[in-house]
Every structure is written in structure tokens, then in C-alpha cells.
Design a protein around this motif. Structure first.
Motif, PDB file in Angstrom:
ATOM      1  N   GLY A  49       0.843  -1.188   0.000  1.00  0.00           N
ATOM      2  CA  GLY A  49       0.000   0.000   0.000  1.00  0.00           C
ATOM      3  C   GLY A  49       0.878   1.237   0.000  1.00  0.00           C
ATOM      4  N   HIS A  50       0.283   2.400  -0.287  1.00  0.00           N
ATOM      5  CA  HIS A  50       1.073   3.639  -0.301  1.00  0.00           C
ATOM      6  C   HIS A  50       0.714   4.509   0.890  1.00  0.00           C
ATOM      7  CE1 HIS A  50      -2.161   6.336  -1.596  1.00  0.00           C
ATOM      8  NE2 HIS A  50      -2.502   5.444  -2.497  1.00  0.00           N
ATOM      9  N   ALA A  51       1.673   5.307   1.324  1.00  0.00           N
ATOM     10  CA  ALA A  51       1.507   6.161   2.498  1.00  0.00           C
ATOM     11  C   ALA A  51       1.376   7.621   2.073  1.00  0.00           C
ATOM     12  CB  ALA A  51       2.689   5.989   3.453  1.00  0.00           C
ATOM     13  N   PRO A  56      -1.978  12.842 -10.116  1.00  0.00           N
ATOM     14  CA  PRO A  56      -1.319  12.430 -11.366  1.00  0.00           C
ATOM     15  C   PRO A  56      -0.377  13.490 -11.940  1.00  0.00           C
ATOM     16  CG  PRO A  56      -3.600  11.725 -11.400  1.00  0.00           C
ATOM     17  CD  PRO A  56      -3.440  12.585 -10.169  1.00  0.00           C
ATOM     18  N   LEU A  57      -0.701  14.781 -11.759  1.00  0.00           N
ATOM     19  CA  LEU A  57       0.147  15.833 -12.313  1.00  0.00           C
ATOM     20  C   LEU A  57       1.242  16.281 -11.362  1.00  0.00           C
ATOM     21  CD1 LEU A  57      -2.390  17.993 -14.343  1.00  0.00           C
ATOM     22  CD2 LEU A  57      -0.897  16.124 -15.106  1.00  0.00           C
ATOM     23  N   ALA A  58       1.419  15.549 -10.260  1.00  0.00           N
ATOM     24  CA  ALA A  58       2.549  15.781  -9.353  1.00  0.00           C
ATOM     25  C   ALA A  58       3.562  14.657  -9.541  1.00  0.00           C
ATOM     26  CB  ALA A  58       2.074  15.819  -7.910  1.00  0.00           C
ATOM     27  N   THR A  59       4.804  14.952  -9.225  1.00  0.00           N
ATOM     28  CA  THR A  59       5.846  13.932  -9.251  1.00  0.00           C
ATOM     29  C   THR A  59       6.506  13.897  -7.873  1.00  0.00           C
ATOM     30  OG1 THR A  59       7.559  15.478  -9.998  1.00  0.00           O
ATOM     31  CG2 THR A  59       6.280  14.356 -11.700  1.00  0.00           C
ATOM     32  N   GLY A  60       7.453  12.984  -7.713  1.00  0.00           N
ATOM     33  CA  GLY A  60       8.219  12.983  -6.480  1.00  0.00           C
ATOM     34  C   GLY A  60       7.953  11.814  -5.570  1.00  0.00           C
ATOM     35  N   LEU A  61       8.228  12.023  -4.286  1.00  0.00           N
ATOM     36  CA  LEU A  61       8.305  10.941  -3.321  1.00  0.00           C
ATOM     37  C   LEU A  61       6.948  10.303  -3.029  1.00  0.00           C
ATOM     38  CD1 LEU A  61      10.006   9.289  -1.326  1.00  0.00           C
ATOM     39  CD2 LEU A  61       9.640  11.115   0.357  1.00  0.00           C
ATOM     40  N   LEU A  62       6.855   9.015  -3.330  1.00  0.00           N
ATOM     41  CA  LEU A  62       5.713   8.195  -2.962  1.00  0.00           C
ATOM     42  C   LEU A  62       6.271   7.035  -2.145  1.00  0.00           C
ATOM     43  CD1 LEU A  62       2.608   7.771  -3.398  1.00  0.00           C
ATOM     44  CD2 LEU A  62       3.238   6.184  -5.228  1.00  0.00           C
ATOM     45  N   ILE A  63       5.750   6.858  -0.939  1.00  0.00           N
ATOM     46  CA  ILE A  63       6.253   5.811  -0.056  1.00  0.00           C
ATOM     47  C   ILE A  63       5.324   4.604  -0.119  1.00  0.00           C
ATOM     48  CG2 ILE A  63       6.796   5.185   2.321  1.00  0.00           C
ATOM     49  CD1 ILE A  63       7.600   8.025   2.849  1.00  0.00           C
ATOM     50  N   LEU A  64       5.901   3.445  -0.421  1.00  0.00           N
ATOM     51  CA  LEU A  64       5.152   2.195  -0.461  1.00  0.00           C
ATOM     52  C   LEU A  64       5.573   1.336   0.723  1.00  0.00           C
ATOM     53  CD1 LEU A  64       5.457   1.277  -4.263  1.00  0.00           C
ATOM     54  CD2 LEU A  64       3.878   2.862  -3.146  1.00  0.00           C
ATOM     55  N   ASP A  74      -0.252   4.589   8.386  1.00  0.00           N
ATOM     56  CA  ASP A  74      -0.874   5.747   9.041  1.00  0.00           C
ATOM     57  C   ASP A  74       0.169   6.629   9.721  1.00  0.00           C
ATOM     58  OD1 ASP A  74      -3.334   4.912   8.190  1.00  0.00           O
ATOM     59  OD2 ASP A  74      -3.932   4.022  10.104  1.00  0.00           O
ATOM     60  N   GLN A  75       1.152   6.017  10.331  1.00  0.00           N
ATOM     61  CA  GLN A  75       2.209   6.758  11.018  1.00  0.00           C
ATOM     62  C   GLN A  75       3.026   7.586  10.034  1.00  0.00           C
ATOM     63  OE1 GLN A  75       4.888   4.272  13.305  1.00  0.00           O
ATOM     64  NE2 GLN A  75       6.511   5.796  13.218  1.00  0.00           N
ATOM     65  N   ILE A  76       3.350   7.001   8.887  1.00  0.00           N
ATOM     66  CA  ILE A  76       4.120   7.721   7.872  1.00  0.00           C
ATOM     67  C   ILE A  76       3.285   8.843   7.263  1.00  0.00           C
ATOM     68  CG2 ILE A  76       5.251   7.506   5.624  1.00  0.00           C
ATOM     69  CD1 ILE A  76       6.035   4.647   6.444  1.00  0.00           C
ATOM     70  N   GLN A  77       2.025   8.563   6.977  1.00  0.00           N
ATOM     71  CA  GLN A  77       1.146   9.571   6.378  1.00  0.00           C
ATOM     72  C   GLN A  77       1.016  10.808   7.253  1.00  0.00           C
ATOM     73  OE1 GLN A  77      -2.471   7.293   5.715  1.00  0.00           O
ATOM     74  NE2 GLN A  77      -2.178   7.397   3.516  1.00  0.00           N
ATOM     75  N   ALA A  78       1.092  10.623   8.551  1.00  0.00           N
ATOM     76  CA  ALA A  78       0.880  11.728   9.488  1.00  0.00           C
ATOM     77  C   ALA A  78       2.072  12.674   9.575  1.00  0.00           C
ATOM     78  CB  ALA A  78       0.564  11.172  10.876  1.00  0.00           C
ATOM     79  N   GLN A  79       3.212  12.310   8.988  1.00  0.00           N
ATOM     80  CA  GLN A  79       4.413  13.127   9.123  1.00  0.00           C
ATOM     81  C   GLN A  79       4.379  14.349   8.202  1.00  0.00           C
ATOM     82  OE1 GLN A  79       8.173  10.921   9.391  1.00  0.00           O
ATOM     83  NE2 GLN A  79       7.007   9.025   9.534  1.00  0.00           N
ATOM     84  N   GLU A 215      11.378  12.134   7.629  1.00  0.00           N
ATOM     85  CA  GLU A 215      12.812  12.041   7.355  1.00  0.00           C
ATOM     86  C   GLU A 215      13.107  11.347   6.025  1.00  0.00           C
ATOM     87  OE1 GLU A 215      15.113  13.540   9.225  1.00  0.00           O
ATOM     88  OE2 GLU A 215      13.417  14.296  10.390  1.00  0.00           O
ATOM     89  N   TYR A 216      12.074  10.893   5.340  1.00  0.00           N
ATOM     90  CA  TYR A 216      12.269  10.219   4.054  1.00  0.00           C
ATOM     91  C   TYR A 216      12.439  11.266   2.954  1.00  0.00           C
ATOM     92  CZ  TYR A 216      10.421   6.120   6.534  1.00  0.00           C
ATOM     93  OH  TYR A 216      10.219   5.094   7.425  1.00  0.00           O
ATOM     94  N   GLN A 217      13.475  11.089   2.118  1.00  0.00           N
ATOM     95  CA  GLN A 217      13.843  12.086   1.120  1.00  0.00           C
ATOM     96  C   GLN A 217      13.684  11.550  -0.299  1.00  0.00           C
ATOM     97  OE1 GLN A 217      14.893  15.202   1.861  1.00  0.00           O
ATOM     98  NE2 GLN A 217      15.110  14.971   4.094  1.00  0.00           N
ATOM     99  N   LEU A 218      13.251  12.442  -1.202  1.00  0.00           N
ATOM    100  CA  LEU A 218      13.146  12.092  -2.612  1.00  0.00           C
ATOM    101  C   LEU A 218      14.495  11.657  -3.175  1.00  0.00           C
ATOM    102  CD1 LEU A 218      11.698  11.949  -5.355  1.00  0.00           C
ATOM    103  CD2 LEU A 218      12.071  14.428  -5.585  1.00  0.00           C
ATOM    104  N   ALA A 219      15.576  12.239  -2.677  1.00  0.00           N
ATOM    105  CA  ALA A 219      16.912  11.899  -3.176  1.00  0.00           C
ATOM    106  C   ALA A 219      17.230  10.420  -3.005  1.00  0.00           C
ATOM    107  CB  ALA A 219      17.962  12.747  -2.464  1.00  0.00           C
ATOM    108  N   ASP A 220      16.550   9.747  -2.075  1.00  0.00           N
ATOM    109  CA  ASP A 220      16.803   8.326  -1.819  1.00  0.00           C
ATOM    110  C   ASP A 220      15.812   7.410  -2.531  1.00  0.00           C
ATOM    111  OD1 ASP A 220      18.912   8.971  -0.028  1.00  0.00           O
ATOM    112  OD2 ASP A 220      17.443   9.356   1.557  1.00  0.00           O
ATOM    113  N   ALA A 221      14.920   7.990  -3.332  1.00  0.00           N
ATOM    114  CA  ALA A 221      13.857   7.204  -3.968  1.00  0.00           C
ATOM    115  C   ALA A 221      14.340   6.497  -5.232  1.00  0.00           C
ATOM    116  CB  ALA A 221      12.669   8.095  -4.303  1.00  0.00           C
TER     117      ALA A 221
END
Length: 274
Positions: A49-51, A56-64, A74-79, A215-221
Motif C-alpha cells: 500500500g502507499h503512504a 497524477p500531475l505531481a511527481t516525487g516521493l511516494l512511499i510504499l 498511518d504513522q508515515i502519512q501523518a508526518q 525524514e524520508y527524502q526524494l533523493a533516496d527514492a
């Protein structure tokens, strides 16, 4: 003299069934569900699942999150989240972004850089924001964007959000680049609308990149190409799904982007199923 070790670093080892937090760079025009479905089928993950949705017209960090890590969604989404992007002053659209055509134009050339920068102050801290009609907010059990795309109207309730940072990084009228740090539930498209209204010239969002969640960064995606490189070998004897069948499902995934697709060069369509 010792020589530097030039041996390539080993590929990361993932245990998706036990649970992983996977950072992915979502491509333009893909829905968040497109990414989830592609990763699930490519990597043969049973539970994923995704957090936090990205438009669709945005790019960048998506956490799975996979396996047991789905309990952390839920914990990640709240950050706190951070975004960069571009507002286009002097024009408004019904969707507050490029999904729909310009519906009004107002003068903006009279605005000074000082006036534009000063307008950010009223959006800092705890504020009230109304989500766009073109959003996944539910209205009477139906997604608001479904109502909007058939030309309907719906009353969207306002809510309180917090914007901790709102920085303008470039002003080149009619474009204004920004960086925003904000709480869960903030709509940057609504911020574009409200920022334009505060300046008296209207505005809409033309680019959005999510650069951080907590603390999750797009640079690490991982890019989708990097995800593809992690594909496990197909079990012996398992037939590959015909490509024609896979392609037939693509148009429905891009629903709502007809105007954007007709007027802009887009990235590649969501890759066919694995």
C-alpha cells in the motif's frame, strides 16, 4: 600506496514479504495506484500500500509499504511533508492546476516582488483551507473529482492545516517557484488558488514535486526503471500475459487528464503490467 576499492556496491537486498518501506519517485501523469500496481506486479509482492497519495500531475516521493510494514502507513502519512513547484499568476482553472483549461485571466504585471513575497505571511501557521472540488475528498459517499468531471457541484468542507514554511525561491512573472513544508491533508493546489486570490490576480499550480515525508527524502527514492531492475526471474513454466491485454487497461488509468494530455507533452504512460 593503497588503491581505492572500485568494486560496485551490491544491489540493496529487500524482503518484501517480511516488510519494507520502499521510496519511489512517481512519474508525471501516473496515479499513485498506477505505481502501487506496477510495483506489486513487477516485484511479485502480495501485500502493499502507499503512504500518502500524489496527484497524477505531481511527481516525487511516494512511499510504499509492504508486508508487515503496511501497519506503519498511518504513522508515515501523518508526518510533515515538503513540496517544491511553480504557481502561474494571472490565470485560474477549475481544478487549480493543469488538469482543466484556463477559465479566467487577470492582470498581474503591476505586482512588485515585495508584494508577492509579503503575501506568503498570511499562509504560515495554523490556517483554514478548502480542498479542491477536483480531489479525492468524499462528498455523500462519492469522490469529489467524480462529481467535478461530470460537471456537477458539491460543497467541500474546509479544514485546518498547518504550513510551517512557505518560501518563494524564484519570481519570474508570471511564474513563481516555491517550497512548502506542511501537515498532512494540505492541498498545494488550494494554496495556489488562495495565494493568487490574496494577490488579486488569481493563480494555478503548474508544477509540483514532493521532496520529503518526515525524514524520508526524494533523493533516496527509486525511479520506476530502478524498480524494474529489481524484478525477480519469472517462475519456470509461467506464461507471460499478452501485451495487447495489458495495454487495453491503460486509458482508464488516465481518466481526467484529457485536457492536459491534449495540450502538453507528457511522460511515458504507466508501463504495462508485469
Amino acid at each position: 600506496m593503497e588503491h581505492a576499492d572500485l568494486t560496485p556496491a551490491p544491489a540493496p537486498a529487500f524482503d518484501f514479504e517480511a516488510g519494507e518501506v520502499l521510496l519511489v519517485d512517481k512519474p508525471l501523469t501516473w496515479s499513485s495506484f498506477d505505481v502501487v500496481r506496477k510495483v506489486k506486479n513487477t516485484l511479485r509482492i502480495k501485500k502493499i500500500g502507499h503512504a500518502g497519495t500524489l496527484d497524477p500531475l505531481a511527481t516525487g516521493l511516494l512511499i510504499l509499504c509492504t508486508g508487515k510494514k503496511t501497519k506503519e502507513i498511518d504513522q508515515i502519512q501523518a508526518q510533515e511533508k515538503e513540496y517544491t513547484g511553480t504557481f502561474r499568476l494571472g490565470q485560474t482553472t477549475a481544478s487549480f492546476d493543469l488538469e482543466t483549461p484556463v477559465d479566467a485571466e487577470l492582470p498581474y504585471a503591476h505586482l512588485t516582488e515585495e508584494e508577492i513575497r509579503a503575501a506568503t505571511a498570511q499562509f504560515l501557521g495554523l490556517i483554514t483551507q478548502t480542498p479542491p472540488l477536483f480531489s479525492a475528498v468524499k462528498v455523500n459517499g462519492e469522490r469529489a473529482y467524480e462529481v467535478a468531471r461530470r460537471g456537477g457541484e458539491a460543497e467541500i468542507k474546509s479544514k485546518q492545516i498547518t504550513i510551517r514554511e512557505f518560501e518563494l525561491t524564484r519570481i519570474a512573472l508570471p511564474e513563481v517557484d516555491f517550497r512548502v513544508s506542511c501537515t498532512k491533508g494540505t492541498y498545494i493546489r488550494s494554496l495556489a488558488r488562495d495565494f493568487g486570490a490574496a494577490l488579486g490576480c488569481g493563480a494555478h499550480l503548474t508544477k509540483l514535486v514532493r521532496t520529503r515525508i518526515g525524514e524520508y527524502q526524494l533523493a533516496d527514492a527509486l525511479t520506476m526503471q530502478a524498480v524494474e531492475a529489481l524484478r525477480p526471474p519469472r517462475p519456470e513454466g509461467e506464461a507471460e500475459q499478452p501485451r495487447r491485454q495489458r495495454r487495453e487497461r491503460l486509458p482508464e488509468r488516465r481518466a481526467g487528464l484529457e485536457y492536459f494530455n491534449a495540450t502538453h507533452a507528457t511522460s511515458e504512460s504507466p508501463a504495462s503490467e508485469a
